[in-house]
Scaffold this active site. Sequence first.
Site, PDB file in Angstrom:
ATOM      1  N   GLN A 238       4.774  46.432  20.136  1.00 44.24           N
ATOM      2  CA  GLN A 238       5.772  47.444  19.798  1.00 44.24           C
ATOM      3  C   GLN A 238       5.136  48.831  19.747  1.00 44.24           C
ATOM      4  OE1 GLN A 238       7.998  44.461  16.745  1.00 44.24           O
ATOM      5  NE2 GLN A 238       8.657  46.567  16.575  1.00 44.24           N
ATOM      6  N   ARG A 385      13.715  44.126  11.403  1.00 48.06           N
ATOM      7  CA  ARG A 385      14.895  44.927  11.722  1.00 48.06           C
ATOM      8  C   ARG A 385      15.355  45.770  10.542  1.00 48.06           C
ATOM      9  NH1 ARG A 385      19.042  43.379  16.247  1.00 48.06           N
ATOM     10  NH2 ARG A 385      19.936  45.432  16.522  1.00 48.06           N
ATOM     11  N   CYS A 386      14.392  46.445   9.933  1.00 47.53           N
ATOM     12  CA  CYS A 386      14.764  47.444   8.930  1.00 47.53           C
ATOM     13  C   CYS A 386      13.621  48.418   8.878  1.00 47.53           C
ATOM     14  CB  CYS A 386      14.958  46.809   7.555  1.00 47.53           C
ATOM     15  SG  CYS A 386      13.430  46.374   6.728  1.00 47.53           S
ATOM     16  N   GLU A 755      18.677  49.474  12.971  1.00 43.76           N
ATOM     17  CA  GLU A 755      18.405  48.618  11.823  1.00 43.76           C
ATOM     18  C   GLU A 755      19.468  48.701  10.745  1.00 43.76           C
ATOM     19  OE1 GLU A 755      13.634  48.722  12.436  1.00 43.76           O
ATOM     20  OE2 GLU A 755      14.562  50.318  11.308  1.00 43.76           O
TER      21      GLU A 755
END
Lengths: 801, 288
Positions: A238, A385-386, A755
């Site tokens: 990422q 996902r935050c 997110e």
Amino acid sequence: MTDATEMTQEEREATLGGIGCARKRKEDIRFIQGKGNYVDDVKLPGQVFGDFVRSPYAHARIKSIDTEAAKAVPGVLAVLTAADLKPLNLHWMPTLAGDTQAVLADEKVHFQNQEVAFVIGEDRYAVSDGIQAVEVDYEDLPVLVDPKQALAEDAPVLREDVEGKDNVGQGLRTHPNHIFTWDVGDKDATEKAFSSAAVTVKEEIFYQRVHPCPLEPCGCVASMDPIKGELTLYGTFQAPHVVRTVVSLIAGLPEHKIRVIAPDIGGGFGNKVGAYPGYVCATVGTIVLGRPVKWVEGRIDNLSTTAFARDYHMTGELAADSHGRITAIRVHVLADHGAFNAHAQPTKWPAGLFSIVTGSYDIPAAHIEVDGVYTNKAPGGVAYRCSFRVTEASYLIERMVDVLAQKVGLDKAEIRLKNFVTPEQFPYTSCLDWEYDSGDYHTALNKVLEAVDYRGLRREQEEKRRNGELMGIGIATFTEIVGAGPSRNCDILGIGMFDSCEIRIHPTGSAIARLGTKSQGQGHETTYAQILATELGIPSDDITVEEGDTDTAPYGLGTYGSRSTPVAGAAAAQAARKIKAKARKIAAHMLEVGEKDLEWEVDRFKVKGLPEKAATMKEIAFAAYQNLPEGLEPGLEAVNYYDPPNFTYPFGAYLCVVDVDRLTGEVKVRRFYALDDCGTRINPMVIEGQVHGGLTEAFAIAMGQELTFDETGNIQGASFMDYFLPTAVETPVWETDFTVTPSPHHPIGAKGVGESPNVGGVSAFSNAVVDAFAHLGVSHMPMPHTPWRVWKQCAALGIGE
Amino acid sequence: MIPGAFEYHRPTSVDEAIALMSQHGDEGRVIAGGHSLIPMMKLRLAEPGHLIDLRDLDSLRGIQPAGRCIEIGAMTTQQEVAVSELLAEACPILREAALLIADPQVRYCGTLGGNVANGDPGNDMPAVMQCLDASFVLRGPQGEREVRARDFYEAAYFTARAEDELVTAVSIPIPPAGHGYAYEKLKRKVGDYATAAAAVVLTMSGGSCESASIALTNVGQTPLFAEAAGQALVGTKVDEAAVARAVEAAKDIAEPVADMRGPEEYRTHVTGVMVRRAVERALTRARA
Ligand SMILES: Cc1cc2nc3c(=O)[nH]c(=O)nc-3n(C[C@H](O)[C@H](O)[C@H](O)COP(=O)(O)OP(=O)(O)OC[C@H]3O[C@@H](n4cnc5c(N)ncnc54)[C@H](O)[C@@H]3O)c2cc1C
């Protein structure tokens, strides 16, 4: 210069496919044809494979490792153990959190499935046979899977390697299994507010251990060119540029001799931020063997060893006046970080951005304390996902507000409207020192309440309750903090968390842009091109967007924490503006007027008052290589490194309606209405996709995902047999909506959205489930709300039969 | 997730398959649809030295009436079971149950024979076969024999089938016309094995229950034929009291293990709920 027979301004605008247009995704052309290029598709000449011998024990001393039989397996080329890595000083590696992590277990294993040896062979079959032939003699040790027990006086010491050290990178330690204490806020003011409060509530809220579980697991191909002394590392990264720096620091190779390439990535969700033993072992393997080494983890490996998320044991408290106005919040967290402190947060933030815990509410006082603890579980603690620890914070405050509402007898929408930061308060500085850039929480919630006929739903619920049926309405009004971040408070290993964009305009008016982020499915190739299209007047179809190759892309900190649009998106706009400034000079020269006489319109500079006199961006691009004013250097390129002045604060209001089967404990989501405000909307379709995906993951977390451990440290649920990945059949129907409150400090007013749905969604589901039981005196139920847990609640209330 | 090495055989006749099975003994393993066996091999929980692939044995495929029974060849896929018009007409519980197995991909590969021979308590068809009082046709070097589904299962992965015997077919007595039926399966998601499931077939006459048969999936080491539960309904109007007795009788024999689907107490409880729902639904379908 341009003839008047052509398209109208609106038509030209439409052809651009710029900001605000729901154009289709450019990357999908290859994805839907199965032509993506993922790490496992990388096949280099002479490539070999590597994989791990993993520990069956969660805590054990390694008495011996016998690799002879494995080395004799046909096709096996090498077997690496900690002893082999030690002379290179690569048997341990630094983590992003200041701790160290064993690359291959050094004398001890600390969690089940920990990497013990790395077998390299000609093909995957030989490697698997080799793994089976490695003999490891273990002496098992007492296991700690509960962080509370880990801090007991007589608890066994897990990390003997750091015994006696009073700091392993993120603060002072108070116990051999303690990692840090992080303390923020005003303790005295908070205590005062609590002691004088009319109402206080307290709840133990556990956010279970889950895993981001991207469809594509982690992997890499390491390839050393022994002649040039250059290492190429393909991987599911990422943050490819950070990986290059880390590899350089760990392996001692000069950074310019390392090329990191992140090809297409099949989902990341935080799982692909960290550095894993597989990367190090593949790299050592290629250096030793002179052949490319591929390592790709399997699903069980992914779920049980590469970074998990959450495992936060939170105690939340709110103080309020008798009308339900919140006067203070107090939180203590026991953070289970597993065997090594390897969570991925900006380095200075041992609990990430958890201090956003005051949420959308104007709370005068707060105090938070987080204790990090070692246990015999896999390391990690990434933001699934935050933005960093935001879902934990948001879950806590959104649950606590409901708990308070029930205690003071207020409606759950009303208590929110009563405590929201008001529109006039923006920019709003929270008591924990975050400056919220913009927001309008009342409008958002009211719009949702009206859309779903909230009063009608509450009436229906009343009726159902009278008939003994269980129906729940959950509300979540979250505030996110994304776009890490301003270098004054955010860095990774000392590198400021800026991001970058480099643009080159070609003579014929098309362009290539390269950015320091890395899409894993977010659609960057499309949305960045749309930003540039609007900024530059070049159709988004004519702009190639490239990321992920450290040899070509400018340095950036990567994609996670919804930072791409807030940071790299801003860099794109700023770089485009540099180009536009130069383009204006060229246009003035072409049209023989002064720069001030020009005005921009969609895709061209026009002479003010002479609309037929104009130079299009396409014409200007050509001129940039041939017809320049005196003294201006040729070409049309720009680079921008963007250090954001602040985070952005997307927000939303979600409402969820559930029906509970009290006999089986099954929860059916009847309706889910999600309103998101992410500021300027670049591509509504991409936003919709992000929201659907985020809500689906939130649904998965709230309703089923969990990794648990038995008392001997065996991980449970770490395969698709158990780990809940909802299919289209289980997934509820999503209704989406929006308001637009642009960010005042972002060049195009955009905030990031990937997110938000996960952050807001988890609490909305959970609040709905608990709400179904609220009239029976229930204020909290542990996640995930699997049928058996919900039924246990029914049984405890005597309504399970 | 890479299986160990094995030899691959593809016999073209049932006799050849049986000969290979006896030749290789416990080193050999037949493979049908592979959707239970291959996952086990990838985890190296099963490491057969010889795989005997049944896919070329066309004589093991097909669904035919055979007197008062229907015979389904072992290699008939679950998908074929789900879409068979003959079965939909004569024995519709098979269609209902087949559609609750896994997902379409699995059903297109997985076979009925594999599903019943596997011996995994999670498989759905074994309990359905017990409920229907089906028999399995076994063929080995010694010839052919039939074993009732109700006698076939001994423990998890242990059945009455000898190592060198092949399941060639399943023989199902056709339930009386007008029977009521239901298969109720509680699962966490599509593709999941049952938390608990119940198969019910019953017949009604003049408002009272003439026969009832109930079997349970995944709440014990083997599928469970809940004989007492069925008996609790016979001769009653299938009223609340009778249903409650059937539920209790079924729960009495359930011995589920705690797993991620839930603790024992919960799985036993939902066994009762599945039985109740299956009985109620079967009743609405039965012709009085
Ligand atoms: C994701 C997934 C979900 C699933 N969900 C369910 C579910 O919900 N319910 C369910 O019932 N099943 C489920 N299954 C299992 C599936 O139905 C299998 O197909 C079935 O259990 C086995 O049938 P098969 O033809 O694939 O057999 P195989 O996997 O080929 O064989 C299974 C076993 O039976 C033996 N065998 C096969 N055929 C014969 C024969 N004719 N004679 C003797 N021995 C034989 C084999 O040697 C092996 O030991 C699932 C499978 C998967 C992968």
